[in-house]
Design a protein around this motif. Structure first.
Motif, PDB file in Angstrom:
ATOM      1  N   VAL A 112       1.005  -1.079   0.206  1.00  0.00           N
ATOM      2  CA  VAL A 112      -0.025   0.063   0.069  1.00  0.00           C
ATOM      3  C   VAL A 112       0.920   1.110   0.015  1.00  0.00           C
ATOM      4  CG1 VAL A 112      -1.808   1.159   1.186  1.00  0.00           C
ATOM      5  CG2 VAL A 112      -1.851  -1.326   1.210  1.00  0.00           C
ATOM      6  N   ARG A 113       0.862   1.989  -1.062  1.00  0.00           N
ATOM      7  CA  ARG A 113       1.778   3.196  -1.286  1.00  0.00           C
ATOM      8  C   ARG A 113       0.985   4.529  -1.093  1.00  0.00           C
ATOM      9  NH1 ARG A 113       6.495   1.430  -3.529  1.00  0.00           N
ATOM     10  NH2 ARG A 113       6.188  -0.959  -4.300  1.00  0.00           N
ATOM     11  N   ALA A 114       1.708   5.328  -0.162  1.00  0.00           N
ATOM     12  CA  ALA A 114       1.342   6.811  -0.289  1.00  0.00           C
ATOM     13  C   ALA A 114       1.481   7.717  -1.562  1.00  0.00           C
ATOM     14  CB  ALA A 114       2.085   7.447   1.054  1.00  0.00           C
ATOM     15  N   ALA A 115       0.743   8.802  -1.653  1.00  0.00           N
ATOM     16  CA  ALA A 115       0.956   9.425  -2.955  1.00  0.00           C
ATOM     17  C   ALA A 115       2.500   9.627  -3.359  1.00  0.00           C
ATOM     18  CB  ALA A 115       0.321  10.868  -2.778  1.00  0.00           C
ATOM     19  N   ASP A 116       3.370   9.666  -2.415  1.00  0.00           N
ATOM     20  CA  ASP A 116       4.756   9.951  -2.624  1.00  0.00           C
ATOM     21  C   ASP A 116       5.670   8.742  -3.103  1.00  0.00           C
ATOM     22  OD1 ASP A 116       5.371   8.586  -0.447  1.00  0.00           O
ATOM     23  OD2 ASP A 116       6.227  10.544   0.775  1.00  0.00           O
ATOM     24  N   GLY A 117       4.743   7.745  -3.165  1.00  0.00           N
ATOM     25  CA  GLY A 117       5.362   6.275  -3.602  1.00  0.00           C
ATOM     26  C   GLY A 117       5.899   5.589  -2.301  1.00  0.00           C
ATOM     27  N   SER A 118       5.898   6.167  -1.219  1.00  0.00           N
ATOM     28  CA  SER A 118       6.585   5.248  -0.163  1.00  0.00           C
ATOM     29  C   SER A 118       5.486   4.266   0.431  1.00  0.00           C
ATOM     30  CB  SER A 118       6.958   6.380   1.206  1.00  0.00           C
ATOM     31  OG  SER A 118       5.644   6.748   1.778  1.00  0.00           O
ATOM     32  N   THR A 144      -5.844   5.540  -0.918  1.00  0.00           N
ATOM     33  CA  THR A 144      -6.773   6.803  -1.105  1.00  0.00           C
ATOM     34  C   THR A 144      -7.540   7.036   0.241  1.00  0.00           C
ATOM     35  OG1 THR A 144      -6.730   6.506  -3.406  1.00  0.00           O
ATOM     36  CG2 THR A 144      -8.470   7.467  -2.472  1.00  0.00           C
ATOM     37  N   LEU A 145      -8.296   5.725   0.859  1.00  0.00           N
ATOM     38  CA  LEU A 145      -8.923   6.101   1.874  1.00  0.00           C
ATOM     39  C   LEU A 145      -8.191   6.474   3.040  1.00  0.00           C
ATOM     40  CD1 LEU A 145     -11.722   5.788   3.489  1.00  0.00           C
ATOM     41  CD2 LEU A 145     -11.161   3.346   3.884  1.00  0.00           C
ATOM     42  N   LEU A 146      -7.031   6.075   3.178  1.00  0.00           N
ATOM     43  CA  LEU A 146      -6.257   6.432   4.351  1.00  0.00           C
ATOM     44  C   LEU A 146      -5.780   7.799   4.194  1.00  0.00           C
ATOM     45  CD1 LEU A 146      -3.940   3.339   4.663  1.00  0.00           C
ATOM     46  CD2 LEU A 146      -5.761   4.458   6.342  1.00  0.00           C
ATOM     47  N   GLU A 147      -5.579   8.315   2.785  1.00  0.00           N
ATOM     48  CA  GLU A 147      -4.950   9.860   2.673  1.00  0.00           C
ATOM     49  C   GLU A 147      -6.393  10.690   2.843  1.00  0.00           C
ATOM     50  OE1 GLU A 147      -3.483   9.793  -1.312  1.00  0.00           O
ATOM     51  OE2 GLU A 147      -1.817   8.456  -0.722  1.00  0.00           O
ATOM     52  N   LEU A 148      -7.337  10.398   2.437  1.00  0.00           N
ATOM     53  CA  LEU A 148      -8.739  11.080   2.644  1.00  0.00           C
ATOM     54  C   LEU A 148      -8.836  11.069   4.226  1.00  0.00           C
ATOM     55  CD1 LEU A 148     -11.207   9.687  -0.073  1.00  0.00           C
ATOM     56  CD2 LEU A 148      -9.998  12.005   0.185  1.00  0.00           C
ATOM     57  N   ARG A 149      -8.756  10.168   4.938  1.00  0.00           N
ATOM     58  CA  ARG A 149      -9.156  10.174   6.462  1.00  0.00           C
ATOM     59  C   ARG A 149      -8.096  11.147   6.901  1.00  0.00           C
ATOM     60  NH1 ARG A 149     -10.937   4.365   8.852  1.00  0.00           N
ATOM     61  NH2 ARG A 149     -12.841   4.282   7.497  1.00  0.00           N
ATOM     62  N   GLN A 150      -6.738  11.068   6.503  1.00  0.00           N
ATOM     63  CA  GLN A 150      -5.831  11.864   7.161  1.00  0.00           C
ATOM     64  C   GLN A 150      -6.092  13.486   6.864  1.00  0.00           C
ATOM     65  OE1 GLN A 150      -3.104  11.282   9.211  1.00  0.00           O
ATOM     66  NE2 GLN A 150      -2.591  13.377   9.213  1.00  0.00           N
ATOM     67  N   ALA A 151      -6.517  13.851   5.822  1.00  0.00           N
ATOM     68  CA  ALA A 151      -6.768  15.012   5.138  1.00  0.00           C
ATOM     69  C   ALA A 151      -8.237  15.810   6.026  1.00  0.00           C
ATOM     70  CB  ALA A 151      -7.205  15.090   3.725  1.00  0.00           C
ATOM     71  N   ALA A 152      -8.911  14.720   6.437  1.00  0.00           N
ATOM     72  CA  ALA A 152     -10.331  15.294   6.932  1.00  0.00           C
ATOM     73  C   ALA A 152      -9.952  15.360   8.508  1.00  0.00           C
ATOM     74  CB  ALA A 152     -11.251  13.910   6.972  1.00  0.00           C
ATOM     75  N   SER A 153      -9.116  14.510   8.975  1.00  0.00           N
ATOM     76  CA  SER A 153      -8.532  14.829  10.522  1.00  0.00           C
ATOM     77  C   SER A 153      -8.005  16.154  10.519  1.00  0.00           C
ATOM     78  CB  SER A 153      -7.615  13.783  10.862  1.00  0.00           C
ATOM     79  OG  SER A 153      -6.989  13.895  11.972  1.00  0.00           O
ATOM     80  N   GLU A 154      -6.917  16.334   9.480  1.00  0.00           N
ATOM     81  CA  GLU A 154      -6.167  17.574   9.631  1.00  0.00           C
ATOM     82  C   GLU A 154      -6.996  18.750   9.473  1.00  0.00           C
ATOM     83  OE1 GLU A 154      -3.218  17.234   6.395  1.00  0.00           O
ATOM     84  OE2 GLU A 154      -2.115  15.594   7.626  1.00  0.00           O
ATOM     85  N   LEU A 155      -8.028  18.796   8.334  1.00  0.00           N
ATOM     86  CA  LEU A 155      -8.829  19.871   8.299  1.00  0.00           C
ATOM     87  C   LEU A 155     -10.056  20.042   9.243  1.00  0.00           C
ATOM     88  CD1 LEU A 155     -10.246  19.163   4.447  1.00  0.00           C
ATOM     89  CD2 LEU A 155      -9.006  21.238   5.462  1.00  0.00           C
ATOM     90  N   GLY A 156     -10.364  19.002  10.074  1.00  0.00           N
ATOM     91  CA  GLY A 156     -10.930  18.979  11.436  1.00  0.00           C
ATOM     92  C   GLY A 156     -10.291  19.816  12.372  1.00  0.00           C
TER      93      GLY A 156
END
Length: 142
Positions: free
Chosen positions: A43-49, A81-93
């Protein structure tokens, strides 16, 4: 077993894990019902890691078709993608509820927490203690 995928950053598809020396250390391939079929993809993050792995296994030996491999890879992308969306939602919250300079809850959250505390007081008859500190010019001195 999944750690090998994370460390090696490559998919592993194995028809019979009990026959693979790289899995001999694992308790999953021993015992009465050992893992035989094993497939895992990074499972890769957007940066490929690689941030994890998506694994599937069975106690029956089997092959995984090219279509099955593609589905496994697609699922791993969806998980990322789901993990990234959850992270973004947490940061926005957090950004919406905290002061960016001090990191403390903002006025909107204070009002919400006070409303909850006073509602709890009405239901349970418990006491509410509120302490407010107003520092004049605090932001101007930073």
């Amino acid at each position: 077993m999944c750690r090998l995928v994370v460390d090696g950053e490559q998919r592993i598809v194995c028809q019979d894990a009990t026959q693979e020396s790289r899995f001999s250390y694992s308790s999953f391939v021993g015992g009465d019902e050992p893992v035989r079929f094993y497939a895992s993809t990074p499972v890769r993050a957007a940066d490929g890691s690689v941030i994890g792995s998506l694994c599937t296994w069975d106690t029956t030996s089997r092959e995984l078709s090219k279509d099955g491999i593609a589905r496994l890879d697609d699922l791993a992308e969806q998980v990322a993608t789901l993990l990234e969306l959850r992270q973004a939602a947490s940061e926005l919250g957090h950004a919406a509820s905290h002061d960016p300079l001090t990191g403390v809850l903002n006025r909107t959250m204070l009002d919400d927490r006070l409303a909850h505390a006073f509602a709890r007081r009405m239901r349970r008859g418990c006491e509410v203690l509120v302490i407010v500190i107003d520092l004049d010019g605090f932001k101007d001195h930073q």
